[in-house]
Write a protein that holds these residues in place. Structure first.
Motif, short mmCIF file in Angstrom:
data_model
loop_
_atom_site.label_atom_id
_atom_site.label_comp_id
_atom_site.label_asym_id
_atom_site.label_seq_id
_atom_site.Cartn_x
_atom_site.Cartn_y
_atom_site.Cartn_z
N ASP A 177 0.84 -1.21 0.00
CA ASP A 177 0.00 0.00 0.00
C ASP A 177 0.87 1.26 0.00
O ASP A 177 0.59 2.22 -0.70
CB ASP A 177 -0.93 0.02 1.23
N ARG A 178 1.95 1.22 0.79
CA ARG A 178 2.86 2.37 0.84
C ARG A 178 3.46 2.64 -0.54
O ARG A 178 3.54 3.79 -0.98
CB ARG A 178 3.97 2.10 1.85
N LEU A 179 3.88 1.59 -1.22
CA LEU A 179 4.45 1.75 -2.56
C LEU A 179 3.41 2.29 -3.53
O LEU A 179 3.70 3.16 -4.36
CB LEU A 179 5.00 0.41 -3.04
N ASP A 180 2.18 1.80 -3.43
CA ASP A 180 1.10 2.29 -4.30
C ASP A 180 0.84 3.77 -4.10
O ASP A 180 0.60 4.52 -5.05
CB ASP A 180 -0.19 1.50 -4.06
N PHE A 181 0.85 4.20 -2.83
CA PHE A 181 0.57 5.60 -2.51
C PHE A 181 1.72 6.53 -2.87
O PHE A 181 1.53 7.74 -3.06
CB PHE A 181 0.25 5.77 -1.02
N THR A 182 2.95 5.99 -2.95
CA THR A 182 4.14 6.82 -3.09
C THR A 182 4.68 6.89 -4.51
O THR A 182 5.10 7.97 -4.97
CB THR A 182 5.26 6.30 -2.15
N LEU A 183 4.68 5.77 -5.20
CA LEU A 183 5.31 5.70 -6.53
C LEU A 183 4.33 6.01 -7.66
O LEU A 183 3.11 5.83 -7.51
CB LEU A 183 5.91 4.31 -6.76
N GLU A 191 2.33 5.22 -10.87
CA GLU A 191 1.68 3.95 -11.19
C GLU A 191 2.46 3.13 -12.22
O GLU A 191 2.91 3.66 -13.24
CB GLU A 191 0.26 4.21 -11.71
N GLY A 192 2.62 1.85 -11.92
CA GLY A 192 3.23 0.92 -12.86
C GLY A 192 4.73 1.04 -13.04
O GLY A 192 5.27 0.50 -14.00
N THR A 193 5.41 1.72 -12.10
CA THR A 193 6.85 1.94 -12.29
C THR A 193 7.73 1.09 -11.38
O THR A 193 8.95 1.13 -11.49
CB THR A 193 7.22 3.43 -12.06
N PHE A 194 7.13 0.31 -10.49
CA PHE A 194 7.95 -0.40 -9.48
C PHE A 194 8.53 -1.69 -10.03
O PHE A 194 7.84 -2.51 -10.63
CB PHE A 194 7.11 -0.70 -8.23
N GLU A 195 9.82 -1.87 -9.75
CA GLU A 195 10.54 -3.10 -10.09
C GLU A 195 11.20 -3.60 -8.81
O GLU A 195 12.07 -2.93 -8.25
CB GLU A 195 11.60 -2.81 -11.16
N GLU A 196 10.78 -4.76 -8.31
CA GLU A 196 11.26 -5.24 -7.02
C GLU A 196 12.64 -5.88 -7.12
O GLU A 196 12.98 -6.52 -8.12
CB GLU A 196 10.26 -6.25 -6.43
N PHE A 197 13.44 -5.72 -6.04
CA PHE A 197 14.75 -6.35 -5.93
C PHE A 197 14.70 -7.47 -4.88
O PHE A 197 13.99 -7.36 -3.87
CB PHE A 197 15.83 -5.36 -5.46
N ASP A 198 15.49 -8.49 -5.06
CA ASP A 198 15.82 -9.48 -4.02
C ASP A 198 14.61 -10.05 -3.28
O ASP A 198 14.65 -10.28 -2.06
CB ASP A 198 16.78 -8.86 -2.99
N GLU A 224 10.11 -11.24 3.77
CA GLU A 224 10.80 -10.57 4.87
C GLU A 224 10.09 -9.26 5.22
O GLU A 224 9.09 -8.91 4.62
CB GLU A 224 12.27 -10.30 4.54
N ALA A 225 10.67 -8.54 6.22
CA ALA A 225 10.01 -7.35 6.75
C ALA A 225 10.29 -6.09 5.94
O ALA A 225 10.01 -4.98 6.41
CB ALA A 225 10.45 -7.13 8.20
N ILE A 226 10.83 -6.24 4.73
CA ILE A 226 11.07 -5.07 3.89
C ILE A 226 10.93 -5.45 2.43
O ILE A 226 11.22 -6.59 2.04
CB ILE A 226 12.48 -4.47 4.15
N VAL A 227 10.43 -4.50 1.65
CA VAL A 227 10.37 -4.63 0.19
C VAL A 227 11.28 -3.54 -0.38
O VAL A 227 11.17 -2.38 0.01
CB VAL A 227 8.94 -4.46 -0.34
N THR A 228 12.18 -3.91 -1.28
CA THR A 228 13.07 -2.93 -1.91
C THR A 228 12.93 -3.01 -3.42
O THR A 228 12.54 -4.04 -3.97
CB THR A 228 14.55 -3.19 -1.54
N GLY A 229 13.25 -1.92 -4.08
CA GLY A 229 13.17 -1.92 -5.54
C GLY A 229 13.43 -0.55 -6.13
O GLY A 229 13.95 0.35 -5.46
N LYS A 230 13.06 -0.41 -7.38
CA LYS A 230 13.27 0.82 -8.13
C LYS A 230 11.93 1.29 -8.69
O LYS A 230 11.10 0.48 -9.10
CB LYS A 230 14.26 0.56 -9.27
N GLY A 231 11.73 2.59 -8.71
CA GLY A 231 10.49 3.14 -9.26
C GLY A 231 10.66 4.62 -9.54
O GLY A 231 11.77 5.15 -9.50
N LYS A 232 9.54 5.27 -9.81
CA LYS A 232 9.55 6.71 -10.09
C LYS A 232 8.63 7.44 -9.13
O LYS A 232 7.55 6.93 -8.77
CB LYS A 232 9.09 6.99 -11.52
N ILE A 233 9.06 8.63 -8.72
CA ILE A 233 8.22 9.53 -7.92
C ILE A 233 8.20 10.87 -8.63
O ILE A 233 9.25 11.51 -8.79
CB ILE A 233 8.78 9.71 -6.49
#
Length: 290
Positions: free
Chosen positions: A62-68, A70-77, A106-115
């Motif tokens: 939800d945090r990623l949806d509200f922050t990034l 739309e459609g720009t997130f690429e998850e790492f690891d 795990e307790a964190i999601v990491t990746g790349k996106g646009k803001i």
């Protein structure tokens, strides 16, 4: 002889438990003002109570949806999973249960996106998984994200939500404080930008390491931020602490934060910071790909 008997009438008073219960999955109760609202409406309001502005906890997604954008997130690891180096009782079982409940490894999601059109490396902690505690995998994912930010010359943004170091991993967890801090120092030496956003709660070893090392430190309203608990501190110093102690507003007043930002304004504030530090960066990238 009495033909009709007069019956006493009793009013039914709902029990406290009945008053507290709300339909699961449909309604939610604000823990601060006790207002009841539709979850659908609450999500439209970014999980902020429209009566008292209480900021409900968010999942990482939800945090990623509200922050990034739309459609720009690429998850790492995403496949990294914690081991059990100390053979701590029931740790494997509890971690497996959290994976099933949260659908996170795990307790964190990491990746790349646009803001706001700007490329960023981002990490978002999720307090549902082992209370967002920092174990070896959390530290590793943060460190890898920082290294990616250095390599690609991108800003790094991290949303913290944690109870601190993960006790089931002992010293391996504590080592992550030094590991992540060292990686952030390398980012700083390379001239990179780190924006730390502290949400409720950000405590223990997380607040004492990477969460407090931002070039810019932000927080959500009324977020609990601190190292040790209020009671322990009061017993140690033998003094009564202020009521607002360890809140975002208290830390802002005393210089530890740069700004307390309402959730509805967070994306715009981050976009403004990125525009100041990287003027014209997103327009240039669009031209390069045009």
């Amino acid at each position: 002889m009495r033909i009709f008997s007069k019956k006493k009438k009793y009013a039914t008073i709902p029990s406290e438990q009945a008053k507290q219960e709300v339909p699961e999955g449909l309604m939610a109760k604000c823990p601060q003002c006790k207002s009841i609202m539709y979850i659908k409406e609450l999500k439209k309001n970014k999980m902020v109570c429209d009566q008292c502005q209480f900021h409900h906890r968010l999942t990482a997604w939800d945090r990623l949806d509200f922050t990034l954008d739309e459609g720009t997130f690429e998850e790492f690891d995403s496949s990294l999973v914690a081991g059990d180096p100390l053979k701590f009782p029931d740790y494997k079982e509890k971690s497996a249960k959290d994976r099933d409940t949260t659908e996170l490894n795990e307790a964190i999601v990491t990746g790349k996106g646009k803001i706001g059109g700007f490329d960023v490396i981002i990490g978002v902690m999720d307090a549902r998984f082992r209370m967002g505690s920092m174990g070896s995998v959390v530290g590793e994912k943060i460190t890898r994200a920082i290294e990616r930010a250095i390599k690609e010359n991108l800003p790094f943004i991290l949303f913290s939500a944690s109870g601190g170091a993960r006790m089931q991993e002992g010293v391996f967890s504590l080592m992550q404080m030094a590991k992540t801090s060292t990686a952030l120092n390398r980012l700083h030496e390379e001239g990179g930008l780190f924006i730390s956003v502290m949400t409720h709660p950000t405590t223990g070893g997380v607040s004492a390491s990477f969460a407090s090392l931002g070039d810019i430190n932000l927080a959500e309203p009324a977020a609990l931020i601190g190292f040790a608990g209020r009671r322990i501190i009061e017993q140690t110093i033998r003094q009564k602490l202020p009521e607002d102690f360890q809140t975002a507003e208290f830390l802002l007043k005393h210089g530890q934060l740069d700004k307390v930002v309402h959730r509805k304004d967070m994306k715009q504030v981050l976009t403004t910071i990125l525009e100041i530090h990287f003027p014209g960066a997103h327009e240039k990238k669009e031209e390069d790909h045009g």
